[in-house]
Design a protein around this motif. Structure first.
Motif, PDB file in Angstrom:
ATOM      1  N   VAL A  16       0.850  -1.181   0.000  1.00  0.00           N
ATOM      2  CA  VAL A  16       0.000   0.000   0.000  1.00  0.00           C
ATOM      3  C   VAL A  16       0.894   1.242   0.000  1.00  0.00           C
ATOM      4  O   VAL A  16       1.659   1.459   0.940  1.00  0.00           O
ATOM      5  CB  VAL A  16      -0.925   0.016   1.233  1.00  0.00           C
ATOM      6  CG1 VAL A  16      -1.668   1.338   1.325  1.00  0.00           C
ATOM      7  CG2 VAL A  16      -1.906  -1.137   1.161  1.00  0.00           C
ATOM      8  N   GLY A  17       0.805   2.015  -1.057  1.00  0.00           N
ATOM      9  CA  GLY A  17       1.626   3.218  -1.161  1.00  0.00           C
ATOM     10  C   GLY A  17       3.082   2.875  -1.409  1.00  0.00           C
ATOM     11  O   GLY A  17       3.959   3.353  -0.696  1.00  0.00           O
TER      12      GLY A  17
ATOM     13  N   ALA B 153       6.405   3.362  -2.498  1.00  0.00           N
ATOM     14  CA  ALA B 153       7.064   4.626  -2.814  1.00  0.00           C
ATOM     15  C   ALA B 153       8.032   4.499  -3.986  1.00  0.00           C
ATOM     16  O   ALA B 153       8.466   5.494  -4.546  1.00  0.00           O
ATOM     17  CB  ALA B 153       7.798   5.140  -1.585  1.00  0.00           C
TER      18      ALA B 153
ATOM     19  N   VAL C 159      10.971   3.730  -3.833  1.00  0.00           N
ATOM     20  CA  VAL C 159      12.338   3.996  -3.390  1.00  0.00           C
ATOM     21  C   VAL C 159      12.697   2.986  -2.305  1.00  0.00           C
ATOM     22  O   VAL C 159      11.851   2.217  -1.866  1.00  0.00           O
ATOM     23  CB  VAL C 159      12.508   5.426  -2.831  1.00  0.00           C
ATOM     24  CG1 VAL C 159      12.365   6.442  -3.925  1.00  0.00           C
ATOM     25  CG2 VAL C 159      11.499   5.674  -1.717  1.00  0.00           C
ATOM     26  N   SER C 160      13.961   2.986  -1.926  1.00  0.00           N
ATOM     27  CA  SER C 160      14.365   2.034  -0.889  1.00  0.00           C
ATOM     28  C   SER C 160      15.233   2.704   0.151  1.00  0.00           C
ATOM     29  O   SER C 160      15.930   3.670  -0.146  1.00  0.00           O
ATOM     30  CB  SER C 160      15.145   0.893  -1.535  1.00  0.00           C
ATOM     31  OG  SER C 160      15.632   0.036  -0.532  1.00  0.00           O
TER      32      SER C 160
ATOM     33  N   VAL D 190       0.611  -6.041   2.238  1.00  0.00           N
ATOM     34  CA  VAL D 190       0.365  -4.592   2.178  1.00  0.00           C
ATOM     35  C   VAL D 190       1.559  -3.799   2.705  1.00  0.00           C
ATOM     36  O   VAL D 190       1.646  -2.597   2.505  1.00  0.00           O
ATOM     37  CB  VAL D 190      -0.893  -4.189   2.977  1.00  0.00           C
ATOM     38  CG1 VAL D 190      -2.120  -4.886   2.441  1.00  0.00           C
ATOM     39  CG2 VAL D 190      -0.722  -4.490   4.457  1.00  0.00           C
TER      40      VAL D 190
ATOM     41  N   THR E 139      15.411  -4.420  -1.452  1.00  0.00           N
ATOM     42  CA  THR E 139      14.884  -3.080  -1.313  1.00  0.00           C
ATOM     43  C   THR E 139      13.834  -3.077  -0.221  1.00  0.00           C
ATOM     44  O   THR E 139      13.153  -4.071  -0.001  1.00  0.00           O
ATOM     45  CB  THR E 139      14.217  -2.615  -2.620  1.00  0.00           C
ATOM     46  OG1 THR E 139      13.208  -3.557  -2.968  1.00  0.00           O
ATOM     47  CG2 THR E 139      15.229  -2.532  -3.733  1.00  0.00           C
ATOM     48  N   TYR E 140      13.735  -1.956   0.480  1.00  0.00           N
ATOM     49  CA  TYR E 140      12.671  -1.814   1.459  1.00  0.00           C
ATOM     50  C   TYR E 140      12.380  -0.351   1.697  1.00  0.00           C
ATOM     51  O   TYR E 140      13.291   0.461   1.861  1.00  0.00           O
ATOM     52  CB  TYR E 140      13.057  -2.460   2.798  1.00  0.00           C
ATOM     53  CG  TYR E 140      12.086  -2.143   3.910  1.00  0.00           C
ATOM     54  CD1 TYR E 140      10.824  -2.728   3.923  1.00  0.00           C
ATOM     55  CD2 TYR E 140      12.406  -1.231   4.905  1.00  0.00           C
ATOM     56  CE1 TYR E 140       9.913  -2.406   4.917  1.00  0.00           C
ATOM     57  CE2 TYR E 140      11.496  -0.902   5.907  1.00  0.00           C
ATOM     58  CZ  TYR E 140      10.246  -1.492   5.904  1.00  0.00           C
ATOM     59  OH  TYR E 140       9.345  -1.180   6.877  1.00  0.00           O
ATOM     60  N   PHE E 141      11.110  -0.042   1.674  1.00  0.00           N
ATOM     61  CA  PHE E 141      10.674   1.265   2.146  1.00  0.00           C
ATOM     62  C   PHE E 141       9.332   1.034   2.812  1.00  0.00           C
ATOM     63  O   PHE E 141       8.505   0.319   2.278  1.00  0.00           O
ATOM     64  CB  PHE E 141      10.549   2.270   0.993  1.00  0.00           C
ATOM     65  CG  PHE E 141      10.502   3.683   1.480  1.00  0.00           C
ATOM     66  CD1 PHE E 141      11.668   4.363   1.795  1.00  0.00           C
ATOM     67  CD2 PHE E 141       9.280   4.320   1.659  1.00  0.00           C
ATOM     68  CE1 PHE E 141      11.635   5.665   2.274  1.00  0.00           C
ATOM     69  CE2 PHE E 141       9.233   5.620   2.138  1.00  0.00           C
ATOM     70  CZ  PHE E 141      10.417   6.304   2.440  1.00  0.00           C
TER      71      PHE E 141
ATOM     72  N   SER F 193       5.645   0.905   3.871  1.00  0.00           N
ATOM     73  CA  SER F 193       4.418   1.252   3.154  1.00  0.00           C
ATOM     74  C   SER F 193       3.645   2.264   3.991  1.00  0.00           C
ATOM     75  O   SER F 193       3.978   2.527   5.143  1.00  0.00           O
ATOM     76  CB  SER F 193       3.560   0.010   2.945  1.00  0.00           C
ATOM     77  OG  SER F 193       2.984  -0.382   4.176  1.00  0.00           O
ATOM     78  N   LEU F 194       2.590   2.818   3.421  1.00  0.00           N
ATOM     79  CA  LEU F 194       1.789   3.819   4.139  1.00  0.00           C
ATOM     80  C   LEU F 194       1.228   3.235   5.428  1.00  0.00           C
ATOM     81  O   LEU F 194       1.154   3.903   6.451  1.00  0.00           O
ATOM     82  CB  LEU F 194       0.645   4.312   3.244  1.00  0.00           C
ATOM     83  CG  LEU F 194       1.061   5.252   2.106  1.00  0.00           C
ATOM     84  CD1 LEU F 194      -0.151   5.679   1.305  1.00  0.00           C
ATOM     85  CD2 LEU F 194       1.788   6.480   2.667  1.00  0.00           C
ATOM     86  N   ILE F 195       0.850   1.962   5.363  1.00  0.00           N
ATOM     87  CA  ILE F 195       0.279   1.332   6.559  1.00  0.00           C
ATOM     88  C   ILE F 195       1.326   1.249   7.662  1.00  0.00           C
ATOM     89  O   ILE F 195       1.036   1.500   8.830  1.00  0.00           O
ATOM     90  CB  ILE F 195      -0.286  -0.054   6.198  1.00  0.00           C
ATOM     91  CG1 ILE F 195      -1.503   0.130   5.306  1.00  0.00           C
ATOM     92  CG2 ILE F 195      -0.627  -0.858   7.449  1.00  0.00           C
ATOM     93  CD1 ILE F 195      -2.239  -1.114   4.949  1.00  0.00           C
TER      94      ILE F 195
END
Lengths: 546, 457
Positions: free
Chosen positions: A539-540, A542, A544-545, B50, B393-395, B397-399
């Protein structure tokens, strides 16, 4: 450990030489010392009983030293009661340096044994090696039992076709990107990268870190056969196993799996008693995991439990699918199993696969037909036969020469031996004596005797040389990340990836390979699960990492 | 310096008042929590897909991320809070008595948030009881995660008991001034109370404090929590004994910062300048500086140990860590805060509560960043780094990001609720301030006068 090192000592020839020099410095008989050291090693491996060891050298020791201060048989019995036996006593003498080893020699009145002892201490405390484990004595004292499923994988025979990855994904109805079996090519800084390939199933470690850290016992080792499995009904999905596994073999089920349990149970290709999910203990450990739990290579418990038919016991989907037979699945605690036979003599096993497999072996009927009008000497037979040339026959015979109990046993490779025996039978029936001087010398598998000598039959060394010349010997024999202390049950033959190894594209792309699942779908394999599958659900995302 | 005298009425003020501002803050916090609860429900519906997480290795992701990073951060805040409060009681640091209960409440809040994160992080939270408790007797021997849950539970019980015992004293004495609508709750809190117990309770609290102080480095945030990572041999970025002291220093930094922010808010809203004095902020700021210095020292140790001469896996880990922009930003922020704290110690004129507040926020942001990065970075240079998808990679999430809003709101709500129920400054502190007032105040006044010229200079 290099296979061409003939030293009895786990630390190699150089070490052994050093020990020998040390013995030369003493007033005692070095040869006797080295002999005893060798046998002391055998004692530690369980090949020679302690009592026999004592008896064997008693007279020599008396001659040489005038006294035999070694623990006698009675002393051994006593010691066993107190401290775990002679072996334990030996271990305690593992010297820290030359001085202490010399002290030990003096103390025992027989320096020789001490050399073996030092050797043994190293074998015990050091990295497990194939020789250790074949006997079932070894470092893996943590689980009793005669069976430990595992694999020997010949990386030099793997051609990177991904058939194993495909077969595994298909057998277990895996989601895309869940590569329980994984094959990768890599560069390691060297010039020749043709042999740099790694086949990576779960290592089913005897000391599995994933199991140790599991907060629920969902990740467990099956008592009867050492398989490291996940109980999907117990797993809470904390992913600590994935974090603790140094090999990166775990795959979490981030969302609902593609194939439902109903579809798996109703798979038309499953003709066994089981449903491919529940093992013989009634625990759900096989096939893809349900949502929110962890999965990894299982080494096919449904097969091992006989739930997929008796003929599949002792096989794995990846092994069955491997065209060059690079994967040898079997019991690592049985010297006669496929992986142990393979590790014992890789050149023999490689050759056996190449000359004994159904696809390679001459047809019996055709051969009989070819030979119908031929004479019974070697030259005529080879000339008459269309499918059997001199090299093939030489390799077949060489395989037989170096193999004890050729054609006997339960291992899959015994089928190949039997194929060869069938060919031999045809030839013998035709009148060609394969053990005769004419044939063996003709095939370079025996030396021609001098005039006054009797023919001594086949020469094992010649046979082994022929096999090695044909199939080569593996660059090395290793287990992955041995220094982490996991005691993995997958043994590799070939190049070991170094610390700077980097993955490169292989000959076949994951994306170009499709696999069939129980619902009839045929998706392609996916290499990078995160980018191609998981990011879609984020969800969302981005993009990017961190 | 205020000339007001601290009184019972002061600490009862939050309970007796009800303002529009309170309602507004309460609504915002409630909305924050509800927003995350909805997001969590969506996650339960769809699965952990998610999140921005993935499988490390061939899968190309990080197995753990913000959830675990925030989890250990909150545990740190909690542990630091109780250590702070325990020090006050054990070492007789009476100066900080007015913020001791805020620190204890922060602990309860932090542990609640951390516990919540455990559930949020799980693939199958519904099995927590059956799977974890059912096998506890086996897994407690091996699994650091089980040790973790065990000590957090033990800690929660310890902190709650501690807080509960001290609250009994207050509630009993202030009962007549407390609102009747919460009568049942007060009855439970003061169940079986008699004045004879006061002395015994004091002793019990002392022993609890002693237990906290001893357990903190050995078992809690200096032990079990870092062991979750540092015992694993295959992730060099996590390995090593330095993680124990490192975690403890982070815990104390975060807790002091948190307590400062909360204290500042209460002081401002309820005019408690004479209770939570500037002196307390100055003192806390110095302690913050001290632990920040320790933290930076440990960081230096861990980074240098890998970067100088390997071995390769540790070297890759150290280099990766140092090169990461987020790490550089966090460390710079923390370092600059340290510089400020030292400067204001030398030159008191540089001190202001707003600056102390900014310093606290910087430290909290810095430690949270460091924690999340610490977790994620473990997967970036594993010892077995042959896969092309490693580093993955990891960013968040909005949750996942929303979970931060949710847990901060949760802790805020806890304070907003508790503030209406019991005094957040304990009666002892007031008694202390008024009882010893003459002597203490004189002393303080002299100190102030002495330093005054320098301030002006």
């Amino acid at each position: 450990m290099s296979t061409d090192d003939e030293s009895f000592h786990p630390l190699g020839q150089e070490w052994e030489d050093e020990l020998e020099t040390m013995l030369d410095d003493t007033e005692y008989d070095s040869d006797l010392g080295m002999e005893m050291a060798k046998d002391a090693m055998r004692v530690t491996k369980g090949e020679l009983s302690e009592a026999d060891f004592h008896e064997k050298y008693h007279e020599d020791v008396m001659d040489e030293f005038g006294v035999d201060d070694r623990p006698t048989e009675e002393a051994y019995e006593e010691a066993k009661k107190n401290a775990g036996g002679f072996a334990e006593m030996l271990k305690s003498f593992d010297g820290d340096g030359d001085e202490s080893r010399r002290d030990v020699m003096k103390k025992m009145g027989v320096g020789a044994a001490a050399v073996g002892l030092g050797a043994w201490g190293t074998a015990e405390g050091g990295q497990p090696n194939v020789a250790d484990e074949s006997g079932g004595h070894a470092t893996e004292a943590h689980r009793e039992g005669d069976t430990q499923w595992g694999m020997a994988i010949d990386l030099e025979r793997c051609d990177g076709c991904l058939s194993c990855v495909q077969a595994c994904a298909s057998e277990n109805n895996l989601d895309q990107g869940v590569n329980w079996m994984y094959v990768l090519d890599y560069e390691d800084g060297g010039a020749d990268t043709s042999q740099n390939r790694l086949v990576r199933p779960c290592q089913h470690c005897t000391d599995a870190p994933c199991e140790k850290v599991c907060p629920t016992t969902a990740r467990h080792t099956r008592d009867k056969d050492g398989l490291v499995l996940t109980d999907y009904d117990v797993c809470i999905g904390c992913r600590y196993c994935q974090v603790a596994c140094p090999y990166g073999v775990n795959y979490f089920q981030w969302d609902e799996p593609d194939i439902s349990t109903e579809e798996i149970a109703a798979d038309p290709e499953n003709d066994g008693e089981g449903d491919m999910m529940v093992d013989d203990r009634d625990r759900w450990v096989d096939s893809r995991s349900p949502r929110g739990t962890m999965s990894k290579c299982t080494m096919c418990p449904s097969r091992q439990d006989g739930l997929s038919g008796e003929d599949k016991v002792g096989t794995s989907a990846c092994e069955d699918a491997c065209p060059p037979d690079a994967i040898q699945f079997g019991n690592m605690r049985d010297e006669e199993s496929d992986p142990q036979r393979y590790l014992d003599n890789p050149s023999r096993s490689r050759t056996l696969i190449q000359v004994g497999a159904e696809s390679a072996i001459p047809e019996v009927a055709g051969l009989e037909e070819d030979l119908a009008d031929a004479d019974a000497d070697l030259e005529s037979v080879l000339e008459a036969s269309q499918d059997l040339d001199e090299e093939t026959l030489q390799l077949m015979k060489a395989t037989e020469i170096v193999t004890e109990n050729f054609g006997e046993g339960d291992a899959d490779s015994v089928d190949y031996e039997q194929n060869i025996i069938e060919i031999f039978d045809v030839l013998e029936e035709h009148g060609l004596d394969l053990d005769s001087q004419e044939v063996l010398v003709g095939l370079d598998l025996a030396d021609e005797p001098d005039e006054d000598e009797e023919f001594e039959g086949a020469d094992e060394l010649d046979a082994q040389n022929a096999l090695e010349a044909f199939a080569g010997t593996p660059a090395s024999n290793f287990r992955l990340l041995e220094d982490v202390g996991t005691n993995p049950n997958v043994a590799y033959l070939g190049n070991e990836p170094g610390p700077n190894a980097e993955q490169v594209e292989g000959p076949v792309a994951y994306e170009d390979t499709q696999y069939e699942r129980s619902d009839g779908s045929e998706p392609n394999l996916v290499d990078n699960r995160k980018e191609e599958i998981l990011d879609e659900g984020t969800v969302g995302d981005a993009g990017v990492s961190l | 310096m205020s000339t007001k005298t601290p009184s019972k009425a002061d600490i009862l003020r939050p309970i007796g008042t009800f303002s529009k501002k309170y309602l507004a803050v309460y609504s915002v916090a409630a909305l924050g929590l509800i927003a995350f609860l909805i997001a969590w429900a969506y996650q339960l519906e769809k699965g952990l897909i998610v999140t921005g997480l993935g499988d490390w290795g061939t899968g190309g992701g990080a197995t753990w991320g913000l959830y675990i990073g925030a989890f250990i951060w909150w545990v740190g805040v909690a542990h630091g809070g109780i250590i702070l409060s325990a020090s006050v009681r054990l070492l007789g640091m009476d100066r900080y008595m007015p913020v001791a209960r805020i620190a204890e409440m922060t602990t309860i809040g932090g542990l609640s948030a951390a516990g919540f994160y455990i559930l949020v992080h799980m693939g199958r939270p519904d099995r927590m009881v059956t799977s974890v408790l059912g096998h506890f007797h086996i897994t407690v021997n091996n699994s650091p995660l089980v040790w973790d849950v065990t000590v957090i539970t033990a800690y929660f019980v310890l902190s709650a008991t501690y807080l509960g015992l001290t609250i009994r004293y207050d509630v009993n004495r202030l009962r007549d001034d407390l609102p009747d609508k919460f009568e049942p709750i007060y009855k439970i809190i003061t169940f079986g109370y008699s004045e004879k117990e006061d002395e015994i309770i004091q002793r019990m609290v002392w022993w609890l404090a002693a237990a906290v102080i001893i357990m903190a480095p050995l078992l809690l945030h200096g032990g079990v929590i870092p062991w979750l990572f540092s015992l694993l041999p295959a992730m060099p970025a996590w390995t090593g004994g330095i993680q124990g002291p490192m975690f403890l220093s982070i815990a104390l930094m975060s807790a002091i910062s948190g307590v400062m922010i909360i204290s500042y808010t209460f002081r401002r809203v309820y005019n408690w300048e004479h209770i939570i004095t500037d002196d307390i902020f100055r003192g806390l700021l110095l302690w913050l500086g001290f632990f920040t210095l320790l933290f930076l020292w440990f960081q230096l140790q861990s980074v240098l140990n890998g970067a100088f001469l390997g071995p390769l896996n540790t070297q890759h880990a150290a280099e990766g860590k140092m090169a990461h922009p987020a790490y550089q930003v966090a460390m710079t922020m923390i370092f600059l805060t340290l510089v400020y704290i030292f400067l204001q110690a030398i030159r008191p004129a540089l001190f202001s509560k707003t600056r102390a507040l900014i310093a606290s926020c910087a430290i909290l942001a810095g430690t949270l960043t460091e924690k999340i990065l610490f977790v994620v970075e473990g997967f970036f240079p594993p010892t077995f780094d042959i896969y092309t998808a490693t580093p993955g990679t990891y960013f968040p999430s909005l949750i996942e990001i929303l979970s931060l809003v949710g847990t901060v709101s949760l802790v805020a709500l806890l304070f907003l609720n508790l503030a209406k129920l019991v005094p957040v400054v304990e009666l002892h502190a007031i008694e202390h301030l008024t009882g010893d007032h003459g002597h203490e105040h004189d002393h303080e006044e002299t100190t102030k006068t002495e330093t005054e010229p320098e301030v002006k200079a």
